[in-house]
Design a protein around this motif. Sequence first.
Motif: not given
Length: 121
Positions: A61-67, A1-5, A97-98
Amino acid sequence: MTAYAIGNLRPPAHLDEQVFVYMERIQATLDPFGGRFLVHNAPLEVREGAWPEALVIIGFPGIEEARAWYDSAAYQELIPLRADHIPGDVVLVEGVADGYDASRTAAAYRAEQLASTADQG
């Protein structure tokens, strides 16, 4: 699921040279984590309330990548270049989610509130 800063920043009228260095170097910190600017201080069309600040949204791409990006040594080194000269707030948040349907969320909240009210009464 996409995440954002998401950054809600309050830049001064005159930007310090370190802010330009931050801007020149930030993309290199985003690339390893799939981050990309979606909004970067674009003009805001405020429809409700007040929003005097600048808005920045970076997608991941996801919250883990953002963190992982925010916590990375490369980005931690850059933070003072901006934060020491532009106050603001920065949050990381997951998108929906979609197929997300706000009416299902409303139904769940309503049921939760009714249960809580019944427990109190």
